[in-house]
Write a protein that holds these residues in place. Structure first.
Motif, PDB file in Angstrom:
ATOM      1  N   ILE A 127       0.857  -1.189   0.000  1.00 54.67           N
ATOM      2  CA  ILE A 127       0.000   0.000   0.000  1.00 54.67           C
ATOM      3  C   ILE A 127       0.887   1.232   0.000  1.00 54.67           C
ATOM      4  N   LYS A 128       0.569   2.187  -0.859  1.00 55.05           N
ATOM      5  CA  LYS A 128       1.263   3.467  -0.897  1.00 55.05           C
ATOM      6  C   LYS A 128       0.280   4.573  -0.542  1.00 55.05           C
ATOM      7  N   GLY A 129       0.802   5.727  -0.226  1.00 54.46           N
ATOM      8  CA  GLY A 129      -0.052   6.848   0.123  1.00 54.46           C
ATOM      9  C   GLY A 129      -0.403   6.873   1.595  1.00 54.46           C
ATOM     10  N   ASP A 130      -1.389   7.711   1.948  1.00 52.55           N
ATOM     11  CA  ASP A 130      -1.764   7.889   3.353  1.00 52.55           C
ATOM     12  C   ASP A 130      -2.305   6.619   3.995  1.00 52.55           C
ATOM     13  N   ALA A 131      -2.878   5.720   3.195  1.00 52.94           N
ATOM     14  CA  ALA A 131      -3.456   4.494   3.752  1.00 52.94           C
ATOM     15  C   ALA A 131      -2.401   3.525   4.258  1.00 52.94           C
ATOM     16  N   GLN A 132      -1.144   3.824   3.973  1.00 56.59           N
ATOM     17  CA  GLN A 132      -0.064   2.933   4.401  1.00 56.59           C
ATOM     18  C   GLN A 132      -0.048   2.772   5.914  1.00 56.59           C
ATOM     19  N   ASN A 133      -0.466   3.809   6.621  1.00 61.74           N
ATOM     20  CA  ASN A 133      -0.467   3.771   8.089  1.00 61.74           C
ATOM     21  C   ASN A 133      -1.884   3.681   8.667  1.00 61.74           C
ATOM     22  N   ASP A 134      -2.854   3.354   7.822  1.00 60.34           N
ATOM     23  CA  ASP A 134      -4.247   3.237   8.268  1.00 60.34           C
ATOM     24  C   ASP A 134      -4.469   1.815   8.786  1.00 60.34           C
ATOM     25  N   SER A 135      -4.830   1.702  10.063  1.00 60.63           N
ATOM     26  CA  SER A 135      -4.996   0.372  10.671  1.00 60.63           C
ATOM     27  C   SER A 135      -6.113  -0.430  10.012  1.00 60.63           C
ATOM     28  N   ALA A 136      -7.111   0.252   9.410  1.00 61.21           N
ATOM     29  CA  ALA A 136      -8.205  -0.464   8.764  1.00 61.21           C
ATOM     30  C   ALA A 136      -7.693  -1.300   7.601  1.00 61.21           C
ATOM     31  N   PHE A 137      -6.686  -0.799   6.891  1.00 56.90           N
ATOM     32  CA  PHE A 137      -6.121  -1.566   5.776  1.00 56.90           C
ATOM     33  C   PHE A 137      -5.264  -2.714   6.285  1.00 56.90           C
ATOM     34  N   LYS A 139      -5.909  -4.397   8.989  1.00 56.95           N
ATOM     35  CA  LYS A 139      -6.865  -5.422   9.412  1.00 56.95           C
ATOM     36  C   LYS A 139      -7.508  -6.116   8.219  1.00 56.95           C
ATOM     37  N   LEU A 140      -7.616  -5.382   7.093  1.00 58.72           N
ATOM     38  CA  LEU A 140      -8.243  -5.959   5.913  1.00 58.72           C
ATOM     39  C   LEU A 140      -7.488  -7.184   5.417  1.00 58.72           C
ATOM     40  N   ARG A 163     -13.120  -5.290  -2.270  1.00 61.21           N
ATOM     41  CA  ARG A 163     -13.116  -4.888  -0.858  1.00 61.21           C
ATOM     42  C   ARG A 163     -12.057  -3.822  -0.591  1.00 61.21           C
ATOM     43  N   VAL A 164     -10.893  -3.936  -1.240  1.00 62.81           N
ATOM     44  CA  VAL A 164      -9.851  -2.906  -1.092  1.00 62.81           C
ATOM     45  C   VAL A 164     -10.355  -1.570  -1.620  1.00 62.81           C
ATOM     46  N   GLU A 165     -10.970  -1.587  -2.809  1.00 65.12           N
ATOM     47  CA  GLU A 165     -11.471  -0.345  -3.404  1.00 65.12           C
ATOM     48  C   GLU A 165     -12.617   0.240  -2.585  1.00 65.12           C
ATOM     49  N   SER A 166     -13.490  -0.624  -2.062  1.00 64.88           N
ATOM     50  CA  SER A 166     -14.611  -0.143  -1.239  1.00 64.88           C
ATOM     51  C   SER A 166     -14.112   0.483   0.053  1.00 64.88           C
ATOM     52  N   LEU A 167     -13.123  -0.158   0.690  1.00 65.06           N
ATOM     53  CA  LEU A 167     -12.574   0.393   1.928  1.00 65.06           C
ATOM     54  C   LEU A 167     -11.939   1.749   1.683  1.00 65.06           C
ATOM     55  N   ALA A 168     -11.279   1.905   0.537  1.00 69.55           N
ATOM     56  CA  ALA A 168     -10.670   3.198   0.214  1.00 69.55           C
ATOM     57  C   ALA A 168     -11.737   4.288   0.121  1.00 69.55           C
ATOM     58  N   LEU A 169     -12.868   3.985  -0.517  1.00 65.21           N
ATOM     59  CA  LEU A 169     -13.944   4.968  -0.606  1.00 65.21           C
ATOM     60  C   LEU A 169     -14.567   5.244   0.759  1.00 65.21           C
TER      61      LEU A 169
END
Length: 588
Positions: A127-137, A139-140, A163-169
């Protein structure tokens, strides 16, 4: 009419014959049978067989289909079977097939050796970008159905990507996208590797929030809005805001419009358009209830008494046994989604086989809805009741504080097959200038519904109650315990059961215990049958005597909720040997 054989009757009126006579001739003929062809699939089973049968175009054809079409689809079957098995990771299927025709129909057989299944050997997901440190990703990853060592399933693979794309939205990464998504299959080794790179880019925030409405104070409406300027953008908060506004009772439609095309400094502006419900709402109804007889009802709601959201509700129900009239003035508090105050008044007339009473009540109620789903009501009632029961009569004034807690959970509001309803209540009074009697009372009611095989369900119900009191003869009948009726012990009249005085008149009890078990079986899409046993009574500790009723019922699952008709027989002494009970509405 049977699909394989259609029998029809036709009346043909004959035109006048040379003899001048007219006659009717009854002709019976057999229509051509509609028979499904036989398709045999062997060598595979379970998910693989189901997928093959769903994919085969040949399976949709009947015996009457033309031979040229059947042969064309039969030739196409190899490709369809291969695609169906590849979707589940079988890349080396060997198919033996045959097709035969006879005078009546045709049949096809497929003997399939699926071969070895492809196994996932490695999953590389970065994962790149801000989601790199998002715990939800983080756990996904643990929820992915495909893991190293799992058989390859293309359906699960596509669900993982979605599911990855939905979580991002959901989490506000509206510009996120896969920069790399590869599924590398080695057919020789029967292995698969998954390589994904997802670039979430910047996480967005809520921007300016504009609310378009003109019926309520803007500050009051904003109490329902959970999204805030400057907070992370999430679809969950948008959903909370939508639900709060939709369930407020003020608005007919709610449109929430995030402007994702015009984001400035990673902020998403949101426009909320609210269209009001009509201010005045009236309802009128006629019905019949086996407990209280023919029933006429009316209600009136004023949804907006002022721009602060205050509203008025009122209702009147008239029947030979029970008539009520109520009006309530409702005030939303600082958090109107969960807190409100209600000031109400009401009149009640009740004339049962056991007692007759007339009462008036003033009430103050403080309501709170907890995040857990429990609803709490704290109340203070000032009531005056004139009652007659057996040889007793009285006129009693009571100031009664109390509280109740309610939780209701179901998988379907109109036709629940699983769920429960639980309610506790405590109340009491202490003798003073505004109370003629000292007492304390507690009650519990519960309904539990559990699904059973073959579209059946088990329903358990109980009502329990107890009180402590100094002068029972002074206690109004509204606060005494009685049993009997469709929501109590079926087979007995409404509030027919309870302790009796020396003259044999039912006077109500200090305790209540009712238990019911029921099995309900759906037999058609909108119909069902039921069998039940109810037992219990209202009683005093010196005279405990439970009554039992048994019976069968019919259920109609109507568009507005279930309708119940129960045929019940009392197994103990009763005023009647047989009772029909009718009721409508869900029980939880």
């Amino acid at each position: 009419m049977s699909e394989s054989r259609a029998l029809a009757l036709r009346l043909i009126k004959l035109v006048s014959q040379p003899l001048g006579a007219a006659s009717l001739v009854l002709m019976v003929y057999l229509a051509a049978p509609i028979v499904n062809a036989d398709i045999s699939v062997s060598g595979i089973q379970g998910e693989a067989e189901n997928n093959v049968r769903l994919t085969l175009s040949l399976g949709k054809e009947k015996c009457a289909s033309p031979e040229w079409k059947i042969r064309g689809l039969f030739a196409k079957a190899d490709q369809e079977i291969d695609e169906a098995l590849r979707a589940l990771g079988y890349y080396h299927a060997v198919i033996k097939k045959s097709l035969a025709f006879n005078d009546a129909c045709w049949n096809a057989s497929f003997d399939i050796n699926p071969g070895p299944r492809v196994i996932v050997s490695d999953i590389r997901f970065s994962i790149k970008g801000d989601a790199q440190n998002d715990s939800a990703f983080q756990k996904l990853r643990d929820t992915f159905q495909l893991k190293p060592g799992s058989p390859l399933n293309h359906g699960q693979y596509e669900k993982m990507k979605s599911r990855v794309e939905s979580l991002a939205l959901e989490r506000g990464y509206l510009n996120g996208a896969f920069t790399e998504k590869k599924l590398l299959i080695d057919k020789e080794r029967n292995t698969a590797e998954i390589e994904w790179v997802f670039d979430s880019k910047k996480r967005l925030y809520f921007g300016d929030i504009a609310v378009e409405q003109d019926i309520l104070n803007p500050d009051f409406v904003r109490k329902y809005i959970t999204i805030k300027n400057g907070e992370f953008y999430t679809s969950e908060e948008l959903g909370k805001t939508y639900n709060a506004l939709s369930q407020s009772g003020y608005f007919d439609t709610v449109d929430i419009l995030p402007d994702t095309e015009n984001t400035e400094r990673e902020h998403v502006p949101v426009t909320i358009k609210l269209h009001p419900k009509k201010q005045h709402h009236y309802t009128f109804g006629l019905g019949f209830d086996t407990d209280i007889g023919p029933l006429g009802s009316a209600s009136y709601i004023n949804r907006r008494l002022n721009r602060r959201g205050h509203f008025l509700t009122s209702s009147i129900d008239i029947s030979p046994v029970l008539s009520t009239a109520d009006v309530q003035y409702n005030v939303p508090l600082d958090n109107p989604v969960s807190n409100s105050f209600t000031l109400g008044g009401g009149l009640k007339y009740e004339n049962t086989d056991s007692f007759k009473s007339k009462s008036a009540k003033l009430s103050g109620l403080l309501k709170h809805a907890f995040a857990s789903g429990w609803k709490q009501t704290l109340f203070l009632d000032l009531s005056y009741e004139d009652f007659v029961t057996g040889a007793q009569s009285g006129k009693t004034l009571l100031l009664v504080p109390g509280a109740n807690w309610l939780r209701s959970v179901s998988n379907n509001l109109l036709r629940p097959t699983k769920g429960y309803r639980l309610k506790f209540e405590v109340s009491g009074s202490y003798k003073n200038p505004l109370s003629d009697v000292s007492f304390v009372e507690g009650a519990l009611s519960a309904v539990w519904i559990h699904p059973m095989p073959w579209n059946g369900k088990f329903i358990a119900r109980t009502d329990q109650g107890a009180m402590l009191i100094d002068r029972f003869d002074k206690l109004p009948t509204s606060y005494r315990f009685y049993a009997g009726g469709i929501n109590s012990v079926r087979g007995y009249n409404y509030k027919e059961l309870g302790p009796k005085d020396n003259l044999g008149n039912v006077e109500g009890g200090r305790f209540l215990s009712v238990v019911s078990v029921e099995y309900e079986q759906a037999v058609l899409n909108d119909w069902g049958i039921a069998a039940f046993i109810d037992t219990g009574n209202a009683y005093n500790l010196d005279s405990i005597s439970f009554k039992t009723g048994v019976g069968l019922g019919i259920r109609w699952y109507s568009p507005i909720g279930p309708v119940r008709v129960d045929f019940a027989v009392p197994l103990n002494d009763s005023d009647s040997s047989f009772r029909i009970h009718f009721a409508a509405g869900a029980r939880i």
